[in-house]
Design a protein around this motif. Structure first.
Motif, PDB file in Angstrom:
ATOM      1  N   LEU A 129       0.838  -1.231  -0.111  1.00  0.00           N
ATOM      2  CA  LEU A 129       0.164  -0.125   0.082  1.00  0.00           C
ATOM      3  C   LEU A 129       0.902   1.230   0.216  1.00  0.00           C
ATOM      4  O   LEU A 129       0.764   2.195  -0.811  1.00  0.00           O
ATOM      5  CB  LEU A 129      -0.888   0.176   1.352  1.00  0.00           C
ATOM      6  CG  LEU A 129      -1.973   1.070   1.322  1.00  0.00           C
ATOM      7  CD1 LEU A 129      -2.803   1.419   0.012  1.00  0.00           C
ATOM      8  CD2 LEU A 129      -2.556   1.265   2.473  1.00  0.00           C
ATOM      9  N   ILE A 130       1.914   1.357   0.853  1.00  0.00           N
ATOM     10  CA  ILE A 130       2.723   2.527   0.746  1.00  0.00           C
ATOM     11  C   ILE A 130       3.439   2.763  -0.693  1.00  0.00           C
ATOM     12  O   ILE A 130       3.504   3.773  -1.170  1.00  0.00           O
ATOM     13  CB  ILE A 130       4.163   2.344   1.761  1.00  0.00           C
ATOM     14  CG1 ILE A 130       3.165   2.156   3.305  1.00  0.00           C
ATOM     15  CG2 ILE A 130       5.114   3.351   1.861  1.00  0.00           C
ATOM     16  CD1 ILE A 130       2.809   3.507   3.816  1.00  0.00           C
ATOM     17  N   PHE A 131       3.802   1.554  -1.224  1.00  0.00           N
ATOM     18  CA  PHE A 131       4.338   1.610  -2.600  1.00  0.00           C
ATOM     19  C   PHE A 131       3.111   2.287  -3.597  1.00  0.00           C
ATOM     20  O   PHE A 131       3.760   3.052  -4.335  1.00  0.00           O
ATOM     21  CB  PHE A 131       5.037   0.247  -3.081  1.00  0.00           C
ATOM     22  CG  PHE A 131       5.103   0.226  -4.539  1.00  0.00           C
ATOM     23  CD1 PHE A 131       6.332   0.588  -5.084  1.00  0.00           C
ATOM     24  CD2 PHE A 131       4.156  -0.348  -5.286  1.00  0.00           C
ATOM     25  CE1 PHE A 131       6.679   0.643  -6.442  1.00  0.00           C
ATOM     26  CE2 PHE A 131       4.409  -0.546  -6.695  1.00  0.00           C
ATOM     27  CZ  PHE A 131       5.969   0.110  -7.285  1.00  0.00           C
ATOM     28  N   VAL A 151       1.536   9.250  -6.484  1.00  0.00           N
ATOM     29  CA  VAL A 151       2.083  10.629  -6.296  1.00  0.00           C
ATOM     30  C   VAL A 151       2.970  10.872  -7.694  1.00  0.00           C
ATOM     31  O   VAL A 151       2.986  11.723  -8.294  1.00  0.00           O
ATOM     32  CB  VAL A 151       2.934  10.736  -4.977  1.00  0.00           C
ATOM     33  CG1 VAL A 151       3.744  12.254  -5.070  1.00  0.00           C
ATOM     34  CG2 VAL A 151       1.961  10.946  -3.699  1.00  0.00           C
ATOM     35  N   TYR A 152       3.735   9.652  -8.001  1.00  0.00           N
ATOM     36  CA  TYR A 152       4.969   9.709  -9.151  1.00  0.00           C
ATOM     37  C   TYR A 152       3.983   9.884 -10.465  1.00  0.00           C
ATOM     38  O   TYR A 152       4.282  10.727 -11.269  1.00  0.00           O
ATOM     39  CB  TYR A 152       5.626   8.228  -9.092  1.00  0.00           C
ATOM     40  CG  TYR A 152       6.277   8.437 -10.129  1.00  0.00           C
ATOM     41  CD1 TYR A 152       7.441   8.971 -10.291  1.00  0.00           C
ATOM     42  CD2 TYR A 152       6.005   7.468 -11.224  1.00  0.00           C
ATOM     43  CE1 TYR A 152       8.372   8.814 -11.534  1.00  0.00           C
ATOM     44  CE2 TYR A 152       6.825   7.346 -12.479  1.00  0.00           C
ATOM     45  CZ  TYR A 152       8.029   8.027 -12.535  1.00  0.00           C
ATOM     46  OH  TYR A 152       8.735   8.102 -13.720  1.00  0.00           O
ATOM     47  N   PRO A 195      -5.881  18.118  -5.635  1.00  0.00           N
ATOM     48  CA  PRO A 195      -6.278  16.635  -6.482  1.00  0.00           C
ATOM     49  C   PRO A 195      -5.456  15.606  -6.179  1.00  0.00           C
ATOM     50  O   PRO A 195      -5.756  14.656  -6.082  1.00  0.00           O
ATOM     51  CB  PRO A 195      -6.273  17.071  -7.955  1.00  0.00           C
ATOM     52  CG  PRO A 195      -6.132  18.488  -8.228  1.00  0.00           C
ATOM     53  CD  PRO A 195      -5.830  19.125  -6.944  1.00  0.00           C
ATOM     54  N   LEU A 196      -4.298  16.012  -5.809  1.00  0.00           N
ATOM     55  CA  LEU A 196      -3.012  14.957  -5.513  1.00  0.00           C
ATOM     56  C   LEU A 196      -3.531  14.376  -3.884  1.00  0.00           C
ATOM     57  O   LEU A 196      -3.515  13.156  -3.742  1.00  0.00           O
ATOM     58  CB  LEU A 196      -1.922  15.527  -5.461  1.00  0.00           C
ATOM     59  CG  LEU A 196      -0.592  14.455  -5.013  1.00  0.00           C
ATOM     60  CD1 LEU A 196      -0.678  13.574  -6.263  1.00  0.00           C
ATOM     61  CD2 LEU A 196       0.638  15.448  -5.150  1.00  0.00           C
ATOM     62  N   ILE A 197      -3.885  15.286  -3.280  1.00  0.00           N
ATOM     63  CA  ILE A 197      -4.512  14.878  -1.949  1.00  0.00           C
ATOM     64  C   ILE A 197      -5.577  14.061  -1.952  1.00  0.00           C
ATOM     65  O   ILE A 197      -5.933  12.953  -1.245  1.00  0.00           O
ATOM     66  CB  ILE A 197      -4.618  16.004  -1.042  1.00  0.00           C
ATOM     67  CG1 ILE A 197      -3.418  16.764  -0.733  1.00  0.00           C
ATOM     68  CG2 ILE A 197      -5.260  15.542   0.422  1.00  0.00           C
ATOM     69  CD1 ILE A 197      -3.437  18.086   0.020  1.00  0.00           C
ATOM     70  N   PHE A 198      -6.765  14.413  -2.763  1.00  0.00           N
ATOM     71  CA  PHE A 198      -7.819  13.477  -3.012  1.00  0.00           C
ATOM     72  C   PHE A 198      -7.376  12.266  -3.455  1.00  0.00           C
ATOM     73  O   PHE A 198      -8.310  11.100  -3.165  1.00  0.00           O
ATOM     74  CB  PHE A 198      -8.733  14.339  -3.949  1.00  0.00           C
ATOM     75  CG  PHE A 198      -9.677  15.870  -3.143  1.00  0.00           C
ATOM     76  CD1 PHE A 198      -9.902  15.683  -1.680  1.00  0.00           C
ATOM     77  CD2 PHE A 198      -9.915  16.713  -3.986  1.00  0.00           C
ATOM     78  CE1 PHE A 198     -10.393  16.760  -1.405  1.00  0.00           C
ATOM     79  CE2 PHE A 198     -10.482  17.832  -3.244  1.00  0.00           C
ATOM     80  CZ  PHE A 198     -10.939  17.812  -1.890  1.00  0.00           C
ATOM     81  N   PRO A 229      -5.278   4.855 -16.447  1.00  0.00           N
ATOM     82  CA  PRO A 229      -4.889   6.105 -17.114  1.00  0.00           C
ATOM     83  C   PRO A 229      -6.025   7.307 -17.086  1.00  0.00           C
ATOM     84  O   PRO A 229      -5.572   8.338 -17.019  1.00  0.00           O
ATOM     85  CB  PRO A 229      -4.463   5.628 -18.445  1.00  0.00           C
ATOM     86  CG  PRO A 229      -4.145   4.205 -18.363  1.00  0.00           C
ATOM     87  CD  PRO A 229      -4.928   3.671 -17.135  1.00  0.00           C
ATOM     88  N   ILE A 230      -7.253   6.846 -17.109  1.00  0.00           N
ATOM     89  CA  ILE A 230      -8.395   7.755 -17.414  1.00  0.00           C
ATOM     90  C   ILE A 230      -8.351   8.481 -15.894  1.00  0.00           C
ATOM     91  O   ILE A 230      -8.734   9.681 -15.916  1.00  0.00           O
ATOM     92  CB  ILE A 230      -9.556   7.164 -17.845  1.00  0.00           C
ATOM     93  CG1 ILE A 230     -10.513   8.398 -18.158  1.00  0.00           C
ATOM     94  CG2 ILE A 230     -10.373   6.188 -16.775  1.00  0.00           C
ATOM     95  CD1 ILE A 230     -10.363   9.011 -19.339  1.00  0.00           C
ATOM     96  N   ILE A 231      -8.204   7.626 -14.977  1.00  0.00           N
ATOM     97  CA  ILE A 231      -8.213   8.405 -13.527  1.00  0.00           C
ATOM     98  C   ILE A 231      -7.126   9.434 -13.413  1.00  0.00           C
ATOM     99  O   ILE A 231      -7.083  10.302 -12.708  1.00  0.00           O
ATOM    100  CB  ILE A 231      -8.301   7.512 -12.512  1.00  0.00           C
ATOM    101  CG1 ILE A 231      -9.668   6.591 -12.575  1.00  0.00           C
ATOM    102  CG2 ILE A 231      -8.323   8.187 -11.073  1.00  0.00           C
ATOM    103  CD1 ILE A 231      -9.864   5.410 -11.797  1.00  0.00           C
ATOM    104  N   VAL A 232      -5.837   8.821 -13.621  1.00  0.00           N
ATOM    105  CA  VAL A 232      -4.609   9.770 -13.271  1.00  0.00           C
ATOM    106  C   VAL A 232      -4.771  10.902 -14.398  1.00  0.00           C
ATOM    107  O   VAL A 232      -4.455  12.021 -13.782  1.00  0.00           O
ATOM    108  CB  VAL A 232      -3.401   8.884 -13.897  1.00  0.00           C
ATOM    109  CG1 VAL A 232      -2.291   9.751 -13.803  1.00  0.00           C
ATOM    110  CG2 VAL A 232      -3.284   7.557 -13.053  1.00  0.00           C
ATOM    111  N   GLU A 233      -5.301  10.956 -15.638  1.00  0.00           N
ATOM    112  CA  GLU A 233      -5.436  12.137 -16.466  1.00  0.00           C
ATOM    113  C   GLU A 233      -6.151  13.051 -15.879  1.00  0.00           C
ATOM    114  O   GLU A 233      -5.988  14.265 -15.783  1.00  0.00           O
ATOM    115  CB  GLU A 233      -5.972  11.456 -17.717  1.00  0.00           C
ATOM    116  CG  GLU A 233      -6.082  12.892 -18.645  1.00  0.00           C
ATOM    117  CD  GLU A 233      -6.611  12.484 -19.965  1.00  0.00           C
ATOM    118  OE1 GLU A 233      -6.886  13.377 -20.794  1.00  0.00           O
ATOM    119  OE2 GLU A 233      -7.040  11.300 -20.316  1.00  0.00           O
TER     120      GLU A 233
END
Length: 183
Positions: free
Chosen positions: A18-20, A26-27, A100-103, A134-138
């Protein structure tokens, strides 16, 4: 009662994965921009700034000028404006760039909890799915402060609360489900 060694290894293994996955989240969402990217994030920024400065009006004249469009109150604008007051060391634009990163990080943890209701491997898969699709990351990357990351967070939270209520039959989950569904 002591926890068996095999369970301790499984708990440590799932926690390490999970940590990974959180670092992967984030990456994948990190970019070198420090300003908002896109028209929608700037619209949300403008509305949050108007709320902070008490300048919000019922008609938005910057959309469809000169007549404007009626402004419908939006939870995201108010949440952004009032939660920004908790971090005064950032500008509103910087705060909205990281929101968005925190969410997304919270969404990954909730996805893990949803899957973990069934078993640890399902939790790891669900977290990885939310972190790397990908769609979520974008739509949830840093500097794209649109409502998509908040919608993902609330959707996963509602699913989690519903499943927990269905499995445990505790009314507290149903109360929280109703509260967050109302929001």
């Amino acid at each position: 009662m002591a926890i068996p060694v095999s369970w301790q290894r499984g708990i440590f293994f799932s926690f390490a994965i999970l940590i990974f996955i959180l670092f992967l989240t984030v990456y994948l969402r990190w970019n070198d921009h420090n300003v908002l990217t896109g028209a929608d994030p700037y619209y949300h920024y403008r509305k949050a700034d108007e709320i902070l400065n008490h300048e919000i009006s019922d008609i938005d004249y910057l959309r469809n000028p000169p007549d404007g469009i009626p402004y419908n109150k939006n939870f995201y604008h108010y949440f952004t404006a009032y939660s920004y007051k908790l971090v005064p060391f950032l500008s509103l634009e910087e705060y909205m760039a990281y929101l968005p990163l925190i969410f997304s990080l919270i969404s990954v943890i909730i996805a893990y909890k949803i899957g973990k209701i069934f078993n640890v491997y399902s939790g790891i898969f669900a977290a990885f799915f939310v972190a790397a699709t990908p769609i979520i990351v974008e739509r949830t990357n840093k500097t794209f402060a649109d409502t998509d990351s908040l919608i993902l967070l609330f959707t996963l939270l509602l699913i989690y609360l519903y499943i927990k209520f269905f499995v445990t039959k505790k009314m507290i989950y149903l109360c929280f489900l109703g509260f967050f569904l109302f929001i």
